[in-house]
Design a protein around this motif. Structure first.
Motif: not given
Length: 688
Positions: A447-470
């Motif tokens: 989960x942490x690695x995934x969020x870091x990868x998506x947040x690292x994309x600097x050419x598109x405005x990504x809005x990354x939201x993380x949820x745990x134990x839904x």
């Protein structure tokens, strides 16, 4: 007839946004693509109703500026008033542009055109392209979306003869019948086909006047196999006892022989398409093409003379060439579609034809199902799936898609509903929403690695939201929201998604807003199918139990490839080789779905091996969702100014360490260094 005669009869949308007084956002809200342009001076853009471009554009504006900068590395060319390429963009180059009217053409996530008459320079750096002028100049900026949607729906009965006749209308979507239809942006999407009690064709859908006819036996097998060829040729298709291709000029070619009917149709499709690509390169819009250089010297064709001739005349000339003389130069075909020989599968035909896929039909009654891969999972659902695995014949294409009951082994499970969902998506101009859901504490590292990868994309405005134990309610809200990509980690069992207060069964959801997904959980196949039926376009699922550590590695590899612009099906295919549990992952729905834009339209995997003279570099190109057969890719290697048809493997080049470093700055690519998969940010300092 060249691209200037193109017909635009589809719904496409481009908007221009002004983020600040010296910037322009070119936005494709349907395909979720965006290009940001910058200028050194404040802008007051005005709309242009009649832009000065030969190629079609969806929208255009005029600006007065001393420079336009694109902070992306894409393939770009300057053409003169005659359409000839005079200045291809090369890393580290400065090209002077003088005299008459010129057009800068950029093949990025959105097709861009810059028309200008002032003298200037094209400055190509390692991380940007700059068009600059000595003084303020008027520049017309035009943009075209790669998005196409069917302009109509035609209805056919289940009678094979009716289905055969309906194929004549697939070519109504072609934007041109010239050889430029080998460009994916000038083909258009065929009309949808649905089954009904009577046949019905909308009045505005007509058979193109190409002078090309195809006769085939009135069987489902023959109809499905010939559909992509009929579409590409704009052919009038009729039932007959002898399968043949013929023209109004008296030419006839039998669709039979040693290869059999399906094999001969495949040969004709590949040969005609490929030679169209070479003919377009000999026309007024010349572009250096490696395949042209390889083939033109040893086939008896005058490509320059063929340009501008009728499709029927070109067809006769093309098929006079022995296939064996060009076979080795063809690009690797992108897709083989295996289709169950059932009338209800006719609804898949427009999507298969749009891909120019090689088609093979399968009689389910003759297939020996292998083991039930999801024996502990749910019963058959609304897709008709029965869980038995289907082993398809081997194909030389990049990937395969199966339309029918059962689970294909190492192929995409094609679902018509998924393709339909793609066209029903509402345009959105905001940031790309990504949801990362971790309902298993042992997978928090992924989960942490995934969020870091998506947040690292600097050419598109990504809005990354993380949820745990839904909770059930929280997960339902995520699935129903407008999320472009869902990365789920947790547990799935026969009752559905396991949440902290119960289980969520996806088949009970009326609507799903998630566009694409990765369900990195044990036996997630049936839940993935349910998401498709409720509104999703494509996703990655598992067929069996997967060990957490292996699932985490597989998940990380997949998301890194997705972040580099690879479609779902190619990301899974490459990642399979990197994980012990790779064979348990399969794509369902539209396998061409992606989560981020690729700069040039062709994601690449660059293999690097050291040798005595430097580094041996071999590049494999793939097709993004925006691309299609006919896409051209540049290797961006110092000293290599030719282009190649994608997908395929480019020749191996030996380059210095400094030249390789430039290439890796120019092209953000997955890397294979001495046999190991490496990510671009991890290799940044290896070749300095």
């Amino acid at each position: 007839m060249g691209p200037e005669h193109a017909r635009i009869d589809e719904v496409t949308t481009i908007t221009f946004g002004i983020p600040d007084e010296t910037g322009i956002d070119v936005i494709d809200p349907i395909e979720r693509r965006r290009c940001r342009l910058r200028t050194p001076n404040p802008l007051q853009p005005t709309p242009v109703r009649d832009p000065p471009f030969e190629a079609p554009v969806d929208a255009a504006i005029n600006v007065s500026t001393t420079a336009v900068v694109l902070d992306q590395l894409v393939d770009a060319y300057v053409r003169n008033a005659a359409g000839e390429v005079i200045a291809p963009a090369q890393p580290g180059s400065v090209r002077a542009i003088e005299g008459e009217h010129h057009t800068l053409e950029i093949s990025g996530p959105i097709k861009l055109y810059f028309g200008f008459s002032a003298p200037g320079r094209l400055v190509t750096g390692l991380d940007r392209i700059r068009l600059e002028f000595d003084r303020c100049a008027d520049v017309v900026i035009g943009a075209r979306s790669y998005h196409t949607r069917p302009a109509a729906t035609i209805t056919t009965t289940a009678d094979p003869e009716s289905i055969v006749r309906s194929l004549s209308y697939l070519g109504s979507a072609l934007k041109t019948t010239a050889c430029e239809r080998s460009f994916p942006t000038l083909r258009g999407h065929p009309p949808m086909i649905e089954l009904g009690d009577t046949s019905s064709i909308p009045d505005h859908v007509t058979v193109p006047e190409t002078g090309v006819h195809i006769d085939v036996e009135p069987t489902l097998e023959a109809a499905y196999v010939v559909a992509p060829l009929a579409y590409y040729l704009g052919a009038d298709v009729a039932p007959a006892s002898n399968a043949r291709l013929r023209t109004d000029h008296g030419f006839s070619h039998r669709l039979s022989g040693p290869r059999g009917f399906a094999g001969e149709v495949e040969r004709v499709l590949k040969q005609v398409f490929f030679l169209d690509c070479l003919t377009r390169s000999a026309g007024p819009h010349q572009l250096a093409l490696h395949e042209y250089d390889v083939v033109s010297s040893h086939v008896d064709l005058d490509f320059a003379a063929l340009y501008g001739r009728s499709l029927a005349d070109q067809l006769e000339a093309y098929l006079s060439v022995p296939y064996e003389s060009i076979e080795g130069a063809l690009p690797r075909w992108n897709r083989t579609a295996y289709i169950e020989a059932a009338a209800e599968q006719v609804e898949a035909i427009p999507f298969v034809a749009a891909d120019l896929a090689v088609v093979r039909t399968v009689d389910q009654s003759s297939v020996e199902p292998t083991e039930d891969l999801t024996a502990d999972a749910e019963p058959p659902d609304s897709s008709g799936d029965v869980s038995a695995s289907i082993e398809l014949p081997r194909s030389s294409s990049v990937g395969c898609t199966w339309f029918g009951d059962g689970i294909p082994i190492e192929a995409t499970k094609g679902i018509v509903r998924a393709y339909q969902n793609r066209f029903e998506r509402s345009p959105t101009e905001g940031p790309i929403e990504i949801a990362v859901v971790c309902n298993d504490r042992s997978m928090l590292s992924e989960s942490s690695d995934a969020s870091d990868v998506y947040d690292s994309h600097d050419e598109l405005p990504f809005d990354v939201t993380t949820y745990e134990n839904c909770t059930v309610a929280e997960l339902r809200a995520v699935l129903e929201s407008d999320v472009h990509f869902l990365h789920y980690m947790g547990h799935i069992d026969e009752n559905g998604f396991r949440c902290r207060d119960g289980t969520l069964e996806a088949t009970r959801l009326d609507t799903v807003g998630v566009n694409a997904f990765l369900l990195n959980a044990c036996r997630s196949y049936h839940q993935g199918l349910a998401l498709i039926e409720a509104g999703s376009v494509g996703g990655i699922v598992t067929l069996a139990d997967v060990v957490n550590s292996s699932a985490i590695r597989m998940g990380y590899t997949v998301i890194r490839l997705l972040e580099l612009g690879f479609p779902l099906q190619e990301a899974v295919r490459i990642a399979r080789d990197e994980s012990l549990v790779g064979a348990e992952y399969v794509v369902v729905g539209d396998g061409a779905m992606d989560i981020t834009q690729e700069r040039s339209g062709a994601p690449t995997l660059c293999s690097i091996e050291s040798d005595d003279d430097g580094y041996a570099v071999s590049i494999r190109s793939y097709l993004s969702r925006d691309g299609g057969m006919g896409t051209v890719v540049s290797p961006s290697l110092e000293g290599v100014e030719t282009n190649f048809l994608a997908p395929g493997e480019l020749p191996t080049y030996t380059v210095s360490s400094a030249a390789l470093a430039k290439t890796l700055n120019w092209r953000r690519t997955a890397l294979e260094i001495d046999g190991q998969l490496v990510w671009p940010d991890d290799a940044a300092d290896l070749f300095d």
